[in-house]
Every structure is written in C-alpha cells, then in structure tokens.
Write a protein that holds these residues in place. Structure first.
Motif, PDB file in Angstrom:
ATOM      1  N   PRO A 539      17.732 -55.974 -28.697  1.00 23.94           N
ATOM      2  CA  PRO A 539      16.577 -55.720 -27.826  1.00 23.94           C
ATOM      3  C   PRO A 539      15.833 -54.451 -28.174  1.00 23.94           C
ATOM      4  O   PRO A 539      14.787 -54.178 -27.600  1.00 23.94           O
ATOM      5  N   GLU A 540      16.349 -53.631 -29.093  1.00 27.26           N
ATOM      6  CA  GLU A 540      15.691 -52.375 -29.422  1.00 27.26           C
ATOM      7  C   GLU A 540      14.667 -52.574 -30.536  1.00 27.26           C
ATOM      8  O   GLU A 540      14.711 -53.538 -31.285  1.00 27.26           O
ATOM      9  N   TRP A 541      13.786 -51.640 -30.609  1.00 26.11           N
ATOM     10  CA  TRP A 541      12.777 -51.619 -31.656  1.00 26.11           C
ATOM     11  C   TRP A 541      13.194 -50.626 -32.724  1.00 26.11           C
ATOM     12  O   TRP A 541      13.738 -49.585 -32.442  1.00 26.11           O
ATOM     13  N   THR A 542      12.915 -50.958 -33.958  1.00 30.46           N
ATOM     14  CA  THR A 542      13.173 -50.038 -35.073  1.00 30.46           C
ATOM     15  C   THR A 542      11.870 -49.852 -35.832  1.00 30.46           C
ATOM     16  O   THR A 542      10.871 -50.513 -35.568  1.00 30.46           O
ATOM     17  N   THR A 543      11.909 -48.961 -36.815  1.00 37.70           N
ATOM     18  CA  THR A 543      10.688 -48.658 -37.555  1.00 37.70           C
ATOM     19  C   THR A 543      10.855 -48.927 -39.033  1.00 37.70           C
ATOM     20  O   THR A 543      11.930 -48.762 -39.600  1.00 37.70           O
ATOM     21  N   GLU A 544       9.783 -49.378 -39.616  1.00 31.14           N
ATOM     22  CA  GLU A 544       9.660 -49.445 -41.063  1.00 31.14           C
ATOM     23  C   GLU A 544       8.458 -48.592 -41.424  1.00 31.14           C
ATOM     24  O   GLU A 544       7.351 -48.880 -41.005  1.00 31.14           O
ATOM     25  N   PRO A 545       8.644 -47.535 -42.166  1.00 34.64           N
ATOM     26  CA  PRO A 545       7.546 -46.593 -42.402  1.00 34.64           C
ATOM     27  C   PRO A 545       6.502 -47.089 -43.378  1.00 34.64           C
ATOM     28  O   PRO A 545       6.058 -46.358 -44.245  1.00 34.64           O
ATOM     29  N   ALA A 546       6.108 -48.346 -43.256  1.00 32.84           N
ATOM     30  CA  ALA A 546       4.964 -48.901 -43.997  1.00 32.84           C
ATOM     31  C   ALA A 546       5.058 -48.662 -45.494  1.00 32.84           C
ATOM     32  O   ALA A 546       4.063 -48.487 -46.166  1.00 32.84           O
ATOM     33  N   GLY A 547       6.287 -48.655 -46.036  1.00 36.58           N
ATOM     34  CA  GLY A 547       6.466 -48.477 -47.458  1.00 36.58           C
ATOM     35  C   GLY A 547       6.158 -47.092 -47.963  1.00 36.58           C
ATOM     36  O   GLY A 547       5.989 -46.891 -49.151  1.00 36.58           O
ATOM     37  N   LEU A 548       6.073 -46.115 -47.028  1.00 33.56           N
ATOM     38  CA  LEU A 548       5.713 -44.756 -47.420  1.00 33.56           C
ATOM     39  C   LEU A 548       6.923 -43.897 -47.720  1.00 33.56           C
ATOM     40  O   LEU A 548       6.787 -42.754 -48.146  1.00 33.56           O
ATOM     41  N   GLY A 549       8.103 -44.400 -47.456  1.00 28.80           N
ATOM     42  CA  GLY A 549       9.311 -43.649 -47.761  1.00 28.80           C
ATOM     43  C   GLY A 549       9.604 -42.511 -46.812  1.00 28.80           C
ATOM     44  O   GLY A 549      10.281 -41.557 -47.183  1.00 28.80           O
ATOM     45  N   LEU A 550       9.102 -42.572 -45.577  1.00 32.21           N
ATOM     46  CA  LEU A 550       9.361 -41.530 -44.583  1.00 32.21           C
ATOM     47  C   LEU A 550      10.617 -41.888 -43.799  1.00 32.21           C
ATOM     48  O   LEU A 550      10.731 -42.977 -43.251  1.00 32.21           O
ATOM     49  N   ASN A 551      11.543 -40.954 -43.737  1.00 29.49           N
ATOM     50  CA  ASN A 551      12.872 -41.230 -43.181  1.00 29.49           C
ATOM     51  C   ASN A 551      12.943 -40.866 -41.702  1.00 29.49           C
ATOM     52  O   ASN A 551      13.441 -39.812 -41.328  1.00 29.49           O
ATOM     53  N   PHE A 552      12.392 -41.726 -40.889  1.00 34.39           N
ATOM     54  CA  PHE A 552      12.610 -41.533 -39.457  1.00 34.39           C
ATOM     55  C   PHE A 552      12.724 -42.888 -38.800  1.00 34.39           C
ATOM     56  O   PHE A 552      12.174 -43.889 -39.258  1.00 34.39           O
ATOM     57  N   ASN A 553      13.470 -42.870 -37.700  1.00 38.72           N
ATOM     58  CA  ASN A 553      13.735 -44.089 -36.950  1.00 38.72           C
ATOM     59  C   ASN A 553      13.143 -43.928 -35.562  1.00 38.72           C
ATOM     60  O   ASN A 553      13.432 -42.946 -34.874  1.00 38.72           O
ATOM     61  N   ILE A 554      12.321 -44.883 -35.179  1.00 39.56           N
ATOM     62  CA  ILE A 554      11.618 -44.732 -33.917  1.00 39.56           C
ATOM     63  C   ILE A 554      12.575 -44.707 -32.733  1.00 39.56           C
ATOM     64  O   ILE A 554      12.341 -44.023 -31.734  1.00 39.56           O
ATOM     65  N   GLY A 555      13.697 -45.421 -32.851  1.00 36.04           N
ATOM     66  CA  GLY A 555      14.673 -45.378 -31.771  1.00 36.04           C
ATOM     67  C   GLY A 555      15.258 -43.984 -31.607  1.00 36.04           C
ATOM     68  O   GLY A 555      15.432 -43.487 -30.486  1.00 36.04           O
ATOM     69  N   GLN A 556      15.557 -43.336 -32.735  1.00 35.13           N
ATOM     70  CA  GLN A 556      16.079 -41.974 -32.678  1.00 35.13           C
ATOM     71  C   GLN A 556      15.024 -41.001 -32.149  1.00 35.13           C
ATOM     72  O   GLN A 556      15.331 -40.099 -31.361  1.00 35.13           O
ATOM     73  N   VAL A 557      13.779 -41.197 -32.574  1.00 38.09           N
ATOM     74  CA  VAL A 557      12.702 -40.333 -32.102  1.00 38.09           C
ATOM     75  C   VAL A 557      12.545 -40.442 -30.588  1.00 38.09           C
ATOM     76  O   VAL A 557      12.452 -39.438 -29.873  1.00 38.09           O
ATOM     77  N   LEU A 558      12.521 -41.670 -30.073  1.00 38.32           N
ATOM     78  CA  LEU A 558      12.368 -41.857 -28.632  1.00 38.32           C
ATOM     79  C   LEU A 558      13.549 -41.290 -27.873  1.00 38.32           C
ATOM     80  O   LEU A 558      13.394 -40.680 -26.808  1.00 38.32           O
ATOM     81  N   SER A 559      14.745 -41.479 -28.410  1.00 36.99           N
ATOM     82  CA  SER A 559      15.938 -40.958 -27.747  1.00 36.99           C
ATOM     83  C   SER A 559      15.916 -39.435 -27.688  1.00 36.99           C
ATOM     84  O   SER A 559      16.173 -38.832 -26.637  1.00 36.99           O
ATOM     85  N   LEU A 560      15.599 -38.801 -28.815  1.00 37.94           N
ATOM     86  CA  LEU A 560      15.539 -37.344 -28.840  1.00 37.94           C
ATOM     87  C   LEU A 560      14.444 -36.806 -27.913  1.00 37.94           C
ATOM     88  O   LEU A 560      14.642 -35.802 -27.216  1.00 37.94           O
ATOM     89  N   SER A 561      13.316 -37.483 -27.891  1.00 37.78           N
ATOM     90  CA  SER A 561      12.218 -37.015 -27.055  1.00 37.78           C
ATOM     91  C   SER A 561      12.560 -37.138 -25.581  1.00 37.78           C
ATOM     92  O   SER A 561      12.262 -36.240 -24.779  1.00 37.78           O
ATOM     93  N   ARG A 562      13.185 -38.262 -25.203  1.00 40.75           N
ATOM     94  CA  ARG A 562      13.587 -38.415 -23.795  1.00 40.75           C
ATOM     95  C   ARG A 562      14.645 -37.386 -23.421  1.00 40.75           C
ATOM     96  O   ARG A 562      14.607 -36.814 -22.325  1.00 40.75           O
ATOM     97  N   ARG A 563      15.590 -37.151 -24.332  1.00 39.33           N
ATOM     98  CA  ARG A 563      16.620 -36.145 -24.046  1.00 39.33           C
ATOM     99  C   ARG A 563      16.000 -34.749 -23.948  1.00 39.33           C
ATOM    100  O   ARG A 563      16.430 -33.926 -23.135  1.00 39.33           O
ATOM    101  N   SER A 564      15.000 -34.492 -24.775  1.00 38.99           N
ATOM    102  CA  SER A 564      14.319 -33.199 -24.700  1.00 38.99           C
ATOM    103  C   SER A 564      13.640 -33.025 -23.346  1.00 38.99           C
ATOM    104  O   SER A 564      13.755 -31.972 -22.698  1.00 38.99           O
ATOM    105  N   ALA A 565      12.921 -34.069 -22.913  1.00 43.59           N
ATOM    106  CA  ALA A 565      12.242 -33.987 -21.620  1.00 43.59           C
ATOM    107  C   ALA A 565      13.247 -33.827 -20.484  1.00 43.59           C
ATOM    108  O   ALA A 565      13.034 -33.036 -19.552  1.00 43.59           O
ATOM    109  N   ASN A 566      14.347 -34.560 -20.556  1.00 44.71           N
ATOM    110  CA  ASN A 566      15.358 -34.467 -19.494  1.00 44.71           C
ATOM    111  C   ASN A 566      16.021 -33.092 -19.481  1.00 44.71           C
ATOM    112  O   ASN A 566      16.278 -32.519 -18.416  1.00 44.71           O
ATOM    113  N   LEU A 567      16.322 -32.558 -20.677  1.00 50.15           N
ATOM    114  CA  LEU A 567      16.943 -31.237 -20.741  1.00 50.15           C
ATOM    115  C   LEU A 567      16.006 -30.170 -20.184  1.00 50.15           C
ATOM    116  O   LEU A 567      16.406 -29.342 -19.355  1.00 50.15           O
TER     117      LEU A 567
END
Length: 664
Positions: A539-567
């Motif tokens: 049920p989760e969404w993941t990211t494909e960086p459009a073939g640009l080779g950028l190493n980030f995962n949208i699930g991790q980004v959202l999780s970190l951002s929510r944890r940042s806001a909560n903290l």
C-alpha cells in the motif's frame, strides 16, 4: 512772633531735615500674638498675665524669625524636588544609553544653551517607541586625560585620521573610547526597579535561562555574570536580552515576553547611535541575534560595528604582546565572527568580517592552558564558517546562477575540507556533565548540515523536469546532489537518534532549528520536484528518480519529515507561542499535505488501481508550480546557498497576524 525760640524748633533749627522712620516696638509676646489678644505685662514678672496663668514660655514675637523659618522650609522643599528631577533625568539618560550627568559640562556653550532635548516618538507597524535624542553639539573635553597632552614628538606618529582630528579639536563626540562605569544604583532606575517586569518574573526567567540555555552557547560565554544582580549592574541591555530569550523559551509567558521584548527593542534603538557602551552591551546584541529571528541580521551587524568601535578587533594582537586580560575580548571577537557569518550565509549575503590574524590563528589561541571546553566548541564553529564563507565567495548566492561543470572540482575540495573539520574537532569537544554528549554530537550535526548546504548548490537554477522529458544530470552534478540528499537525511536522523541532541533542542539558538527546517523542506521539495511516484503491490508509494540517478526514497522522505514535525511539535510545547519553531512545524505539515494523495500534473487527485504487473507505470505527481503557503513559494529555496531566511521569505510562512510580536 511765636513764643517758641528758633533753636527749640527742630524744623527751623538747621533747615529742613529728613523724617527718621520709627521702628515699631514689639509689645505682644508670641502666644498673645497667636491668639490675637492684648498682652498685659505684670509688674516684677518676665511674663505676661496670660503666660503666667497658662504656665507658658513668654517669648517675644519676632517677624524676622518667621520669615527665616519659611525660607528654610522653601529651600528644603526645593532641594528635594531638584534631587527628584536629577534622579529622573539620570534614569532617562541611562535608559537611552546616554552619558551620566557627571560627564556633562557644568555650563553649556553659548550656542548650545538654546538647544532643547525633547523626546522623539518613532512609529513602526503601529507601535510607538519613545527615545530621547541628544543635541548635536560639538563640545570640547573639559579636561585632557593623561597621555593625550603630549607633544607631537611623544605622541603616535601615524595615528588613525579621526584620532588626529580629535587630538586637534578635542571635540568629545569624535572620541571612540568613552569610559564606562558600572550601574551602582540599578536597583532604583532599571526596568525591573520601575516595575515594567516584576522582580519575581525576572528571577524566574533568569533561573530558567541559566538552567536550560546558558550552557548550550559555549558554556555561557556571552553571559559572564552568574547572578541577576551582577547582570543588572553591568548592562541593562544584556539583562533585557536574557529575560527576552528566557520568556521566548518558556510556554505561557506571552505577556511577559511582550514586556521584555519592548524593553529590549527600546534599548536596542538607543544603542544604534549611542557611544557610551561596554562589552556586555555588545554581548547582548550578539546573544539576541542568535535567538530573535526578525532582528538577527541587523543585530549581528550592529554588534560587530560597536565592537570594532571599542577596538575589540585589536584584542588578539594585545594578547600576543602579553596582555592576558584581553582573552575574554578575543573570545567575544570569535563569537561575533560566528554570529555574523552564520546569518550572512543564512540570508545569502556577504559577511562583514574578514579572516584577520585572530581568525587565522585559532590553533594558537587554543594552545593556551586557559582554553576551556566552551572555547573549543566556539573555535570549532569559527573553523567551520571559514570554510563555508570561502565557498560563498567562490560560488556566490545568486539563485539563478547554476554551477558549471568546472566548479565541481572546487566543490569536492570544500566537501573534503568539511570532512577534515569533523575529524579534527569532534575528538576535541568532550562530553559535559550538564549537557551530556551535546558538544561532540553538535559537531556531527554541523558536519551533516555543512555538507548538505554545500552540495545542494549542484541543483541550483536547474530547470524542473516534466512528466515527458527530463534533462539528465552529469556524473559530478549527480554525485553532489546525492551527497546533499544523504547529508540532509543524516541531519534529521541524528536528531531523532541522539537523546542529548533532542533535549538540547529546547534551548539551542535559532540556527539549529533552521537546520531542521531547511533539511526537511529540501527533501520534500526534492521529492515533489524530481521524484516520480509509483504504486507497488504494497500500500505504500515508492519513488523512481526519473532515471536521474538520485538516491532518495519518497517513503523515507515522508517518514523523516513527519518525524521532524512531530519532534519539533513536542519541543514547542515548552516554548512560547511566539517561538519560530511553531511556524516551522506548521510549514512542514502544510507541505506534507501534498503527499497525502497522488496528483496528476493538472493537480487533480488520481486513483491508481491495484496492478498485478511487476512494473506498473509511474505516475508523475509534480507540476511546475510548487505549493504555496500564504504566498510563500517553497521552490525558491532549492539549491540556494542561503536559506532565504528573511522577513520576506522564510518568516513569510506564517500569517502576518501570527507574528504581531515580531513586527516591531
């Protein structure tokens, strides 16, 4: 012919004569005069009949004595009123950072006697601030201080031009070194004695500052006084600064914060043009810049100029010549360097201070046996901001100027310098019995943030990719972008995983909170701008960086951002409602709303049905228009060397009526 002889007639004996006035005899005693009755003398007695009957003292009535008594009473009342007026004038002079009465000439020059000092009211955003403006007089010194009356052959051969002008004219307003004396009667004339802030409020706020904030900024280097009385005696401005910061970091103290802030702003206004200051006043401006967001830029610059006027920039040379008393002044100069460069970089503006002899020789200063752990942490930041400032001078802060391919070699050199900085300074910063591992962990925090800030430049001024086509990134640019993503992720992760860092977030300066905000918004904007979201069997969404080779995962980004806001939300529970961290939390959560459901490029919500395909088609969720919040475009900060941290952008996230306190 008259029977009276001529010589017997006084009017004709020797011609006309002037009439001699008669002195009225005092016949009634004072008691009878008071009762307005006839005073009847008694034969053979010294008293009159009434005084004899009443057993009273029969004193003659003397009008001159009455006049003397009334005159003495008038003089006594006049002296009391003059003393009261003098005390009031003294309070006004010190409140407005003007010289004491004792330092003023006893008699003004003839041309200055008609000048009237009147209060001036400055109005800004509906708030009035009253200041007493001294006359623009060109008065000469009453006396020449020792060492100033030497002849040309004994004086300095090549002084500064203004020094020569003063030596020639002796005009007191041209002097940059004015003696300062401690405020010995602070208990009678500062804002606490006047009841603007009660003694109980001041004691509570000072105690909170010493407990939660004092140690975090280089072991209290900017507040060298351990008691409130000592603080009040040395600087009213520093007292107002400490109480303002303490109330800003205390929940439920909005009214007290407003009172302290009003006092601070009034004193800071007067400080701008005042020449009678001390080092604690400079410390106050520097300390306020670290914690008060809307004034940080102006206060840091004002602190530097006032310190230079007091020749603090020459303290290191004096220390090298054996003057050990200059060590505290050198510490202040280092603190000013960090403060001014932090906010210069944060605003994307050129710094005022250059790398002088003191800045280039931090290792020599550190080698002294008097070096403390607070010094170590301060010098570590001096070394760090030397690197970041050099990068600023190399790459600039123009958000519309992308880095060329030739710039990446130099960018890697700066990144390597940051690596070396961590390896050098982290072992030097030891744990503290009060704040735990914060000293060494803060080095790691600044390390991640510096790497992120430098390497985010790789994405500066690049066009946003579209759903159909995207410009491929070169290897060097992609490498730097991935370092920036990794460093931003590391900044947020460190805060979550280190308990001493989390505890310190309550009292750290504004710059650290800005790190969290900048990293969180950068990652969200990266996901929103460059990420392509696909739905998998889970049920989760993941990211494909459009073939640009950028190493980030949208699930991790959202999780970190929510944890940042909560903290930060938990941290904000113990902070004042006007603290900037409340608006940072609100801004992060506003951005997160755009990731609650996928959107088509037109902005309409799209439902992607479950698919049995192993590689479903990606759904582009971004468009060229980034989310706005009260007119603030978050895309503007991508790849910017500065934070966009000023009243028109960063602070523009909050509604104007939410920042009524900071509008002064």
């Amino acid at each position: 012919m008259s029977g009276k002889r001529q010589h017997e007639d006084p009017e004709h004996s020797s011609g006309p004569q002037s009439q001699i006035p008669r002195t009225a005899k005092i016949r009634a005693c004072a008691e009878c005069k008071r009762h307005k009755i006839k005073c009847e003398p008694v034969a053979g007695e010294q008293k009159c009949s009434k005084c004899l009957r009443g057993g009273l003292e029969c004193a003659p009535h003397n009008p001159l004595q009455r006049m003397q008594d009334e005159d003495a009473q008038w003089k006594e009342n006049a002296a009391a009123e003059i003393a009261q007026l003098r005390s009031a004038v003294q309070i006004l002079l010190r409140h407005n950072q003007l010289p004491d009465l004792a330092s003023l000439p006893e008699k003004l020059p003839v041309r200055s006697q008609s000048v009237v000092i009147s209060p001036v009211t400055a109005t800004e955003n509906g708030i009035n601030t009253t200041m007493v403006v001294p006359p623009m007089d060109m008065t000469r010194e009453n006396s020449v201080e020792p060492g100033l009356d030497e002849g040309p052959e004994l004086s300095e051969l090549v002084p500064a031009p203004m020094t020569s002008l003063y030596d020639l004219t002796r005009i007191r307003n041209l002097r940059s070194s004015i003696r300062w004396k401690p405020n010995t009667d602070f208990r009678e004339n500062d804002f606490i004695a006047q009841g603007i802030v009660s003694q109980q409020e001041a004691d509570d706020l000072f105690g909170r500052y010493m407990e939660n904030i004092y140690q975090l900024l280089w072991d209290g280097m900017l507040v060298p006084h351990k008691t409130l009385d000592a603080l009040r005696r040395h600087s009213t401005l520093l007292t107002a600064t400490v109480l303002t910061i303490a109330s800003l970091n205390t929940s439920g103290q909005t009214d007290t914060l407003q009172k302290c802030y009003n006092v601070f702003v009034s004193l800071a206004y007067s400080t701008c043009l005042s020449r009678l200051q001390n080092l604690d006043d400079v410390r106050a401006l520097c300390l306020a810049a670290f914690y008060i967001p809307n004034l940080s830029w102006k206060l840091s610059g004002l602190a530097v100029r006032n310190a230079v006027e007091m020749n603090v920039h020459q303290s290191y040379n004096k220390l090298l010549r054996g003057n050990a008393e200059q060590r505290d002044n050198v510490r202040l100069w280092y603190a000013l360097y960090v403060c001014e460069h932090q906010f210069s970089i944060a605003y994307g503006r050129p710094p005022l201070l250059h790398d002088d002899l003191a800045i280039k020789n931090v290792e020599q200063f550190m080698s002294s046996p008097e070096t403390t752990q607070g010094d170590m942490r301060l010098l570590a930041q001096v070394a760090l901001f030397r690197v970041l400032t050099e990068a600023y001078m190399a790459f600039g802060s123009d958000p519309e100027q992308p880095l060329g391919e030739r710039d990446f070699h130099q960018l890697r050199m700066f990144t390597f310098a940051i690596e070396q900085w961590r390896l050098t300074w982290q072992p030097r910063c030891e744990d503290s019995a009060i704040i735990g591992s914060y000293p060494s962990k803060a080095i790691v925090l600044y390390y991640h943030f510096a790497r992120f800030q430098l390497n985010s430049l790789a994405l500066r001024a690049l066009p946003s990719p579209s759903a159909t086509s995207s410009e491929s990134l070169s290897y060097d640019r992609r490498e730097a972008a991935n370092i920036a993503i990794s460093a931003a992720t590391g900044t947020l992760t460190l805060i979550f995983e280190e308990p001493d860092i989390r505890r310190a977030m309550v009292g750290v300066p504004l710059f650290t909170h800005t790190m969290v905000a900048f990293c969180a918004t950068f990652l969200l904007k990266m996901a929103r701008t460059w990420g392509v979201v696909t739905q998998t069997a889970s049920p989760e969404w993941t990211t494909e960086p459009a073939g640009l080779g950028l190493n980030f995962n949208i699930g991790q980004v959202l999780s970190l951002s929510r944890r940042s806001a909560n903290l930060l939300s938990r941290v904000s529970e113990s902070l004042n409602e006007k603290h900037l961290i409340h608006y940072i939390v609100r801004g992060i959560r506003e951005l997160l709303k755009f990731f609650d459901t996928p959107q088509t490029p037109s902005g309409n919500t799209t439902h992607v049905p479950p698919s049995n395909q192993s590689h479903p088609e990606p759904v582009q969720i971004i468009n060229s228009d980034m989310p706005t919040m009260n007119g603030f475009n978050m895309y503007d900060l991508i790849g910017s060397y500065g934070f966009g941290f000023d009243d028109d952008t960063f602070l523009g996230q909050a509604a104007p009526n939410d920042l009524d306190l900071w509008s002064t």
